[in-house]
Design an enzyme around this catalytic site. Structure first.
Site, PDB file in Angstrom:
ATOM      1  CE  LYS A 139       0.197  -5.178  10.818  1.00 21.16           C
ATOM      2  NZ  LYS A 139      -1.216  -5.544  10.707  1.00 21.16           N
TER       3      LYS A 139
ATOM      4  CB  CYS B 182      -3.314  35.002  -7.713  1.00 21.71           C
ATOM      5  SG  CYS B 182      -3.132  36.755  -7.340  1.00 21.71           S
TER       6      CYS B 182
ATOM      7  CD  GLU C 168       9.694 -14.982   7.004  1.00 16.92           C
ATOM      8  OE1 GLU C 168      10.371 -14.989   5.972  1.00 16.92           O
ATOM      9  OE2 GLU C 168       8.922 -15.899   7.326  1.00 16.92           O
TER      10      GLU C 168
ATOM     11  CG  ASP D  51       0.970  -4.286   3.145  1.00 14.89           C
ATOM     12  OD1 ASP D  51       0.126  -5.161   3.416  1.00 14.89           O
ATOM     13  OD2 ASP D  51       0.795  -3.073   3.317  1.00 14.89           O
TER      14      ASP D  51
ATOM     15  CE  LYS E 243       1.164  -9.732   8.746  1.00 15.63           C
ATOM     16  NZ  LYS E 243       0.397  -9.013   7.732  1.00 15.63           N
TER      17      LYS E 243
ATOM     18  CB  CYS F  24      -5.677  36.147  -4.927  1.00 14.78           C
ATOM     19  SG  CYS F  24      -4.189  35.762  -4.006  1.00 14.78           S
TER      20      CYS F  24
ATOM     21  CE1 TYR G 293       3.234 -17.233   4.577  1.00 15.56           C
ATOM     22  CE2 TYR G 293       3.880 -15.225   3.423  1.00 15.56           C
ATOM     23  CZ  TYR G 293       2.894 -16.103   3.857  1.00 15.56           C
ATOM     24  OH  TYR G 293       1.582 -15.843   3.582  1.00 15.56           O
TER      25      TYR G 293
ATOM     26  CB  CYS H  85      -0.303  38.556  -5.163  1.00 15.04           C
ATOM     27  SG  CYS H  85      -0.729  37.152  -4.132  1.00 15.04           S
TER      28      CYS H  85
ATOM     29  CB  CYS I 116      -3.229  40.109  -3.318  1.00 12.05           C
ATOM     30  SG  CYS I 116      -3.646  39.388  -4.913  1.00 12.05           S
TER      31      CYS I 116
HETATM   32  S1  IVH Z   1       3.049 -16.612   8.177  1.00 10.34           S
HETATM   33  C1  IVH Z   1       0.506 -19.745   9.866  1.00 10.34           C
HETATM   34  N1  IVH Z   1       4.936 -14.959   7.343  1.00 10.34           N
HETATM   35  O1  IVH Z   1       0.281 -11.955   6.728  1.00 10.34           O
HETATM   36  C2  IVH Z   1       1.285 -18.604   9.415  1.00 10.34           C
HETATM   37  N2  IVH Z   1       2.663 -14.430   6.887  1.00 10.34           N
HETATM   38  O2  IVH Z   1      -1.683 -11.550   8.789  1.00 10.34           O
HETATM   39  C3  IVH Z   1       0.614 -17.799   8.417  1.00 10.34           C
HETATM   40  N3  IVH Z   1       2.346 -12.374   5.612  1.00 10.34           N
HETATM   41  O3  IVH Z   1      -2.035 -14.249   5.424  1.00 10.34           O
HETATM   42  C4  IVH Z   1       1.365 -16.722   7.786  1.00 10.34           C
HETATM   43  N4  IVH Z   1       4.464 -11.870   5.393  1.00 10.34           N
HETATM   44  O4  IVH Z   1      -0.454 -13.061   3.796  1.00 10.34           O
HETATM   45  C5  IVH Z   1       3.607 -15.231   7.417  1.00 10.34           C
HETATM   46  N5  IVH Z   1       6.657 -13.594   6.607  1.00 10.34           N
HETATM   47  C6  IVH Z   1       5.355 -13.859   6.688  1.00 10.34           C
HETATM   48  C7  IVH Z   1       4.392 -13.015   6.120  1.00 10.34           C
HETATM   49  C8  IVH Z   1       3.048 -13.340   6.251  1.00 10.34           C
HETATM   50  C9  IVH Z   1       3.236 -11.519   5.098  1.00 10.34           C
HETATM   51  C10 IVH Z   1       0.874 -12.232   5.490  1.00 10.34           C
HETATM   52  C11 IVH Z   1       0.185 -13.471   4.973  1.00 10.34           C
HETATM   53  C12 IVH Z   1      -0.836 -13.829   6.019  1.00 10.34           C
HETATM   54  C13 IVH Z   1      -1.003 -12.539   6.741  1.00 10.34           C
HETATM   55  C14 IVH Z   1      -1.472 -12.777   8.161  1.00 10.34           C
END
Ligand code: IVH
Length: 673
Positions: A316, A428, A116, A120, A118, A410, A227, A434, A413
């Site tokens: 990442k 300018c 899934e 932010d 990740k 400027c 998650y 110019c 020019c």
């Molecule tokens: S699992 C033991 N799943 O990433 C598993 N983390 O770098 C722990 N995060 O602190 C986390 N999306 O804040 C998991 N789909 C996802 C995530 C996720 C974002 C963040 C979370 C965690 C950090 C770790």
């Protein structure tokens, strides 16, 4: 007051119905009713609860923003620590992760992974007891976090009560985040009000949850995907991670719609590529994807090392933010002479693209961010957004970092640069002297909605100006085929096409011609209004600022720009050269040619609201009788007509001793003629 049984039942029904619609709307993104219907239900419940305060329960949908501000955040110890994830940046990193997993599991076959995005944002633990949300805490250091219950309750994606069948104790974990659209809108509003702007959605989400007053959090567009989980009592875990997530969803929690079960490291790579391709189009920011070994028995077997599980990894994406160094700040000159500071950066790859320049928009922005040459800065490029300097890392500023000053002359020019007090933009003053402004104004002159000269693009204009073949737009019409054909990347055929396009463009309209001249603040609509009002260029050239202000929607500033443009001898020369080289348009009768009449020689100023007619109508009546209407009061003003709620003009009239007419007196003047 005792609550009658039928009222109690109605409140219960309403609560269940509203919770159901909340779930459809915020969790499934699939509402069953219109917003207005939802609002009616909520309103009905609010009224009942006001009448019978005993009805209010902590999980009532009316109670999301109910909590009072807190003085400080309490501490929460997590029953099961909140862990972190190991990162994989490269193909090798991920292959090694999968190899370690298979090795430990002694599995020759492909491992099943739950994949899934990740997100932010920031990790939150939600504690539900008997289905009721009782506590929400941040991750903190993993063992102890901050109590943010009062704020988390305001997030609509988080149910205050779970569906029937939820276990007696359930710790759910997930990411609270701010969707990109809400983030941009929130920052735009903050900017307007001169408030603090957040650098990215993650900071915005964290800052929003770290508010002492939940009303502030409630106004922030936050969302949450669950998650994982911590402590659970009274429920036996199923076999797979994906089964738990499916169950969380059934209980009413929001989970990622992008999650998939994939097979082996191949499946992981494929998922990574697919999500990566859609990254910019997702409605929230993600910084990678997470793979978790799907069978829970295998997760238990693998266990943990220090703070991270052996059964999961974050793969990442290239970062949206990087640090780099400002090598220089240069100033670019636009068509209107506006000087834009542009930072020249040590090239750095940001989300897969090399960035070596970032605009700083204007001096105000440069000063606000306090960017100096030599500074180490954070640059950011998210989705379709052009690169920008988020901030200077002041702690790492070298001693010899150089403050950027607005140039006095400027850079193109050498003319003086002027910055009007209180304005962000510096310009300018060289005008068409110019080269930078000349190039931009030629491109504007040739553009489709102006003179529409096909084939006259920036590459050609650069050469024409740099080789001094063209100084002003009029010179375009003296170009010879051989001159054009001698330029870079110009075959005789394309040179002939440009000559033909120039010839065709000579037959135009007055409105296009006025627009093409690039007079400051005269866009297409104003150009069209000027053309319609005056009907001929001669009449515009002869008009005073006051007369130009008679044109609908033209105020004193634009009128002054138009007047100043045509008063400038160089501009007049260009205009007559264009005409003598054959630029032409059909003559029109002016819509409002000055009439001779009883009010000839009289100038009126109208202020406030008239009841008998609009100000436009009043102006038309005055003009029809030979009079003029001006926008501002001077000693030359004959009368000031004062309607209801007049502005400062009435006061000005009194100061200057200009006669004032109230509406009745004004109507009398009109009627007398
Ligand atoms: S699992 C033991 N799943 O990433 C598993 N983390 O770098 C722990 N995060 O602190 C986390 N999306 O804040 C998991 N789909 C996802 C995530 C996720 C974002 C963040 C979370 C965690 C950090 C770790």
């Amino acid at each position: 007051m005792r609550v009658p049984a039928e009222i109690d039942a109605r409140a219960r029904d309403l609560r269940a119905e509203i919770e159901h619609h909340n779930y459809r709307y915020y969790v499934l993104d699939d509402p069953e009713v219109a917003d207005a219907e939802y609002d009616r239900l909520l309103r009905e419940l609010q009224v009942l609860e006001q009448q019978y305060p005993d009805l209010v329960t902590p999980d009532s949908p009316t109670q999301r923003v109910g909590a009072a501000p807190v003085a400080e955040f309490g501490e929460v110890r997590h029953d099961v620590p909140m862990l972190s994830l190991d990162n994989a940046f490269t193909v090798e990193d991920l292959t090694a992760f999968d190899a370690r997993v298979r090795d430990r599991l002694e599995s020759p076959a492909d491992v099943e992974y739950y994949a899934e995005p990740k997100l932010d944002g920031l990790a939150i633990n939600l504690r539900y007891v008997d289905g009721l949300l009782v506590q929400a805490a941040t991750r903190g250091d993993g063992s102890t976090g901050e109590d943010v219950t009062h704020n988390v309750r305001t997030i609509h994606a988080i149910p205050l009560r779970l569906a029937a069948g939820a276990p007696p104790v359930l710790d759910v974990r997930g990411e609270v985040f701010m969707p990109s659209k809400g983030f941009k809108a929130m920052n735009a509003r903050a900017l307007e009000r001169g408030e603090k702007v957040f650098a990215n959605p993650r900071n915005a989400a964290a800052g929003s949850l770290r508010q002492l007053d939940p009303r502030i959090t409630a106004s922030r567009p936050l969302d949450m995907f669950c998650y994982g989980w911590g402590a659970i009592e009274g429920w036996t875990l199923p076999e797979r991670h994906s089964d738990v997530i499916a169950q969380l969803r059934e209980w009413g929690l929001k989970v990622s719609p992008e999650a998939r079960v994939v097979s082996g490291v191949e499946g992981c790579f494929k998922y990574y590529t697919e999500i990566g391709a859609r990254r910019a189009a997702l409605p929230y920011e993600i910084d990678g994807v997470v793979y978790k070994v799907n069978p829970l028995r295998a997760q238990r077997e693998l266990g943990f090392v220090s703070r991270a599980p052996r059964w999961a990894v974050a793969h990442k994406f290239p970062a949206h933010e990087e640090t780099t160094i400002v090598r220089d700040v240069e100033f670019q000159v636009g068509r209107t002479g506006a000087l834009t500071p542009v930072a020249r950066l040590e090239p750095v790859v940001v989300s897969g693209v090399t960035v070596s320049n970032a605009t700083l928009h204007n001096m105000d922005e440069l000063e606000r961010k306090d960017v100096r040459i030599g500074d180490r800065v954070i640059v950011r490029r998210a989705g379709d957004v052009i690169p920008e300097i988020v901030k200077v890392i002041v702690e790492r500023r070298p001693d010899d970092a150089k403050v950027v000053r607005l140039p006095v002359h400027c850079p193109v020019c050498g003319s003086d640069v002027e910055r009007v007090e209180g304005e962000a933009v510096a310009r300018c003053t060289g005008g068409l002297v110019c080269a930078a402004q000349r190039k931009e104004s030629l491109l504007h002159f040739a553009s489709r909605r102006a003179m529409d000269i096909e084939g006259l693009g920036s590459k050609l204009v650069d050469q024409l100006v740099d080789q001094a073949l063209v100084q002003s737009p009029a010179d375009l019409y003296s170009l010879q085929l051989l001159q054009l054909a001698g330029l870079d990347r110009m075959a005789e055929k394309s040179a002939q096409n440009v000559i033909d396009a120039l010839e065709r463009s000579k037959s135009t309209t007055l409105a296009r011609f006025l627009f093409a001249l690039g007079i400051r603040d005269v866009g297409e609509a104003t150009a069209a209004a000027l053309a319609l009002h005056f009907g001929s260029l001669e009449r515009i050239l002869a008009a005073s600022p006051d007369e130009i202000q008679q044109v609908p929607d033209v105020g004193p500033v634009v009128a002054a720009h138009v007047h100043a443009f045509f008063s400038e001898p160089r501009n007049r020369e260009v205009v007559s050269a264009l005409l003598s080289r054959g630029v032409q348009w059909p003559e029109q009768a002016p819509k409002s040619a000055p009439t001779e009449g009883p009010l000839t020689g009289k100038t009126f100023v109208i202020t406030g609201t008239l009841s008998a007619m609009s100000r436009d109508d009043a102006r038309d009546r005055i003009v029809a009788l030979g009079g003029k209407v001006a926008g501002s009061v001077s000693r030359k003003t004959s009368f000031v007509v004062v309607g209801a709620d007049p502005g400062s003009k009435a006061q000005k009239a009194a100061e200057l001793g200009v006669p004032v007419l109230d509406e009745d007196a004004f109507l009398g003047v009109l009627a007398a003629h």
